[in-house]
Design an enzyme around this catalytic site. Structure first.
Site, PDB file in Angstrom:
ATOM      1  N   CYS A 116      -2.524  14.714   3.067  1.00 26.34           N
ATOM      2  CA  CYS A 116      -3.129  13.512   3.066  1.00 26.34           C
ATOM      3  C   CYS A 116      -3.758  13.114   4.513  1.00 26.34           C
ATOM      4  O   CYS A 116      -4.515  12.046   4.727  1.00 26.34           O
ATOM      5  CB  CYS A 116      -2.037  12.362   2.694  1.00 26.34           C
ATOM      6  SG  CYS A 116      -0.656  12.190   4.004  1.00 26.34           S
TER       7      CYS A 116
ATOM      8  N   ARG B 216      -0.902  -2.312   6.069  1.00 28.29           N
ATOM      9  CA  ARG B 216      -0.108  -1.107   6.332  1.00 28.29           C
ATOM     10  C   ARG B 216       0.603  -1.276   7.291  1.00 28.29           C
ATOM     11  O   ARG B 216       0.626  -1.788   8.557  1.00 28.29           O
ATOM     12  CB  ARG B 216      -1.207  -0.323   6.804  1.00 28.29           C
ATOM     13  CG  ARG B 216      -0.827   1.187   7.348  1.00 28.29           C
ATOM     14  CD  ARG B 216      -2.064   1.703   7.737  1.00 28.29           C
ATOM     15  NE  ARG B 216      -1.740   3.516   8.253  1.00 28.29           N
ATOM     16  CZ  ARG B 216      -1.827   4.644   7.742  1.00 28.29           C
ATOM     17  NH1 ARG B 216      -2.240   4.637   6.307  1.00 28.29           N
ATOM     18  NH2 ARG B 216      -1.608   5.449   8.306  1.00 28.29           N
TER      19      ARG B 216
ATOM     20  N   HIS C 219       3.457   5.376  -0.437  1.00 29.33           N
ATOM     21  CA  HIS C 219       1.899   5.602  -0.033  1.00 29.33           C
ATOM     22  C   HIS C 219       1.275   5.550  -1.167  1.00 29.33           C
ATOM     23  O   HIS C 219       0.488   6.357  -1.458  1.00 29.33           O
ATOM     24  CB  HIS C 219       1.967   6.523   1.020  1.00 29.33           C
ATOM     25  CG  HIS C 219       0.590   6.355   1.836  1.00 29.33           C
ATOM     26  ND1 HIS C 219      -0.508   5.519   1.302  1.00 29.33           N
ATOM     27  CD2 HIS C 219      -0.072   7.197   2.558  1.00 29.33           C
ATOM     28  CE1 HIS C 219      -1.407   5.675   2.171  1.00 29.33           C
ATOM     29  NE2 HIS C 219      -1.169   6.852   3.056  1.00 29.33           N
TER      30      HIS C 219
ATOM     31  N   GLN D  62      -2.654   6.230  -1.192  1.00 28.78           N
ATOM     32  CA  GLN D  62      -3.107   7.951  -1.035  1.00 28.78           C
ATOM     33  C   GLN D  62      -2.821   8.564  -2.336  1.00 28.78           C
ATOM     34  O   GLN D  62      -3.656   9.538  -2.666  1.00 28.78           O
ATOM     35  CB  GLN D  62      -2.095   8.413  -0.044  1.00 28.78           C
ATOM     36  CG  GLN D  62      -2.115  10.036   0.126  1.00 28.78           C
ATOM     37  CD  GLN D  62      -3.550  10.207   0.860  1.00 28.78           C
ATOM     38  OE1 GLN D  62      -3.910   9.791   1.696  1.00 28.78           O
ATOM     39  NE2 GLN D  62      -4.253  11.076   0.102  1.00 28.78           N
TER      40      GLN D  62
ATOM     41  N   ASP E 158       2.615  17.468   4.191  1.00 25.39           N
ATOM     42  CA  ASP E 158       2.084  16.265   4.955  1.00 25.39           C
ATOM     43  C   ASP E 158       2.384  16.711   6.506  1.00 25.39           C
ATOM     44  O   ASP E 158       3.367  17.527   6.731  1.00 25.39           O
ATOM     45  CB  ASP E 158       3.090  15.199   4.367  1.00 25.39           C
ATOM     46  CG  ASP E 158       2.433  13.744   5.238  1.00 25.39           C
ATOM     47  OD1 ASP E 158       1.310  13.809   6.060  1.00 25.39           O
ATOM     48  OD2 ASP E 158       3.045  12.613   4.789  1.00 25.39           O
TER      49      ASP E 158
ATOM     50  N   ARG F 214     -10.289   8.615  -1.200  1.00 25.93           N
ATOM     51  CA  ARG F 214      -9.748   7.501  -0.935  1.00 25.93           C
ATOM     52  C   ARG F 214     -10.103   6.116  -1.318  1.00 25.93           C
ATOM     53  O   ARG F 214     -10.073   5.223  -1.844  1.00 25.93           O
ATOM     54  CB  ARG F 214      -9.041   7.432   0.608  1.00 25.93           C
ATOM     55  CG  ARG F 214      -7.848   8.183   0.918  1.00 25.93           C
ATOM     56  CD  ARG F 214      -6.494   7.924   0.489  1.00 25.93           C
ATOM     57  NE  ARG F 214      -6.236   6.557   0.748  1.00 25.93           N
ATOM     58  CZ  ARG F 214      -5.551   6.267   2.176  1.00 25.93           C
ATOM     59  NH1 ARG F 214      -5.260   7.411   2.901  1.00 25.93           N
ATOM     60  NH2 ARG F 214      -5.131   5.103   2.273  1.00 25.93           N
TER      61      ARG F 214
END
Length: 306
Positions: free
Chosen positions: A262, A108, A135, A138, A223, A290
């Site tokens: 998310c 990440r 991402h 996600q 988001d 997730r």
């Protein structure tokens, strides 16, 4: 060949479909079980995932750790500031070293070029836990949540409201692969990159008004407006203020539309309490998914499915 999961296109539509089916099956098989109990077949027994964090994390860190535990394996967490990465060791050298210790690497980080370099020099699968460009971990959870809500992906209308960021980039990529449509409402100065729109293969449209994007939508997604380390926050917040998802905006979507985010959410900025805590919100199942989606990502990387 080593299977890396840097973007959704690495798996393709067949791989994504196989992962989603596997996630649904494995999730159903665990109903009522303790979270720490391994799946009956423990398909990754003896395997170790090295997790490299150059950006802070809650969901990615915990979900990948628990994914490995439930698959029978284990994980090691490396924070950049407490490893040699923080003292200037290259990504390439880190990839070579971790490949000798671990069976897969999840990273990440900020710059997408770093994960591409990690994959180039690693001899084990490399997984994208988030970069500035995409991402995919996600979005696999988002697709799983949409399917669980009873909405088939082909022909779906997904509305995005807000910043044209990395999460939107992966949604657009998913739209082309899984045959659904995206209408994104973004202000000038915060539009998605042309290269990201091109990956949508004609299945994405960008508009100026949030109401136009949300009208008749099956799914509404937003988001956080300010990402970690971003500067000029006040200017960005002012530009995005008309793009807040509130109850009036959600009312313009289909009556059975669902809301996704998310997380982490900044309540009162990109979304109101009435939406995020309302009956159309699926953010908590989305967050929980997730874990289930990433178990299947790991199995795909090891060639067990797809």
């Amino acid at each position: 060949m080593t299977r890396h999961f840097l973007d959704l296109s690495d798996a393709g539509p067949d791989g994504i479909a196989a992962m989603l089916a596997d996630a649904l099956d494995r999730k159903a098989a665990r109903i009522g079980w303790p979270k720490g109990k391994a799946d009956r077949d423990a398909p990754l027994a003896g395997h170790v995932l090295g997790m490299v964090f150059e950006k802070n994390s809650t969901r990615t860190r915990v979900s990948y750790d628990m994914a490995m535990r439930q698959l029978g394996g284990s994980s090691i967490v490396l924070d950049a500031g407490t490893t040699q990465l923080g003292r200037g060791e290259s990504i390439a050298d880190t990839a070579r070293v971790l490949s000798g210790y671990c069976d897969a690497i999840m990273i990440r980080t900020d710059d997408h070029a770093k994960i591409e370099e990690m994959a180039r020099y690693a001899s084990v699968p490399v997984i994208n836990g988030l970069t500035d460009a995409s991402h995919p971990s996600q979005i696999m959870a988002d697709l799983l949540t949409i399917i669980e809500s009873g909405k088939p992906l082909p022909g779906l209308k997904l509305a995005w409201v807000g910043d044209g960021n990395n999460v939107l980039a992966s949604i657009v990529e998913a739209a082309a692969l899984m045959q659904f449509d995206v209408v994104a409402a973004c202000p000038q100065g915060f539009m998605p990159a042309e290269i990201d729109l091109a990956r949508g293969q004609g299945r994405v449209r960008v508009v100026a008004q949030a109401s136009e994007a949300v009208a008749g939508a099956d799914v509404v997604v937003t988001d956080s407006w300010i990402s970690m380390g971003q500067e000029h926050a006040e200017t960005k917040l002012a530009a995005l203020a008309p793009y807040q998802v509130d109850e009036a905006l959600m009312a313009q979507a289909k009556p059975d539309a669902v809301f996704l985010h998310c997380l982490p959410a900044h309540r009162g900025e990109e979304v109101t309490d009435g939406v995020i805590d309302g009956p159309q919100s699926l953010i908590w199942p989305e967050a929980a998914n997730r874990l289930h989606a990433q178990k299947s990502i790991l199995r795909w990387c090891f060639g067990q499915i797809g």
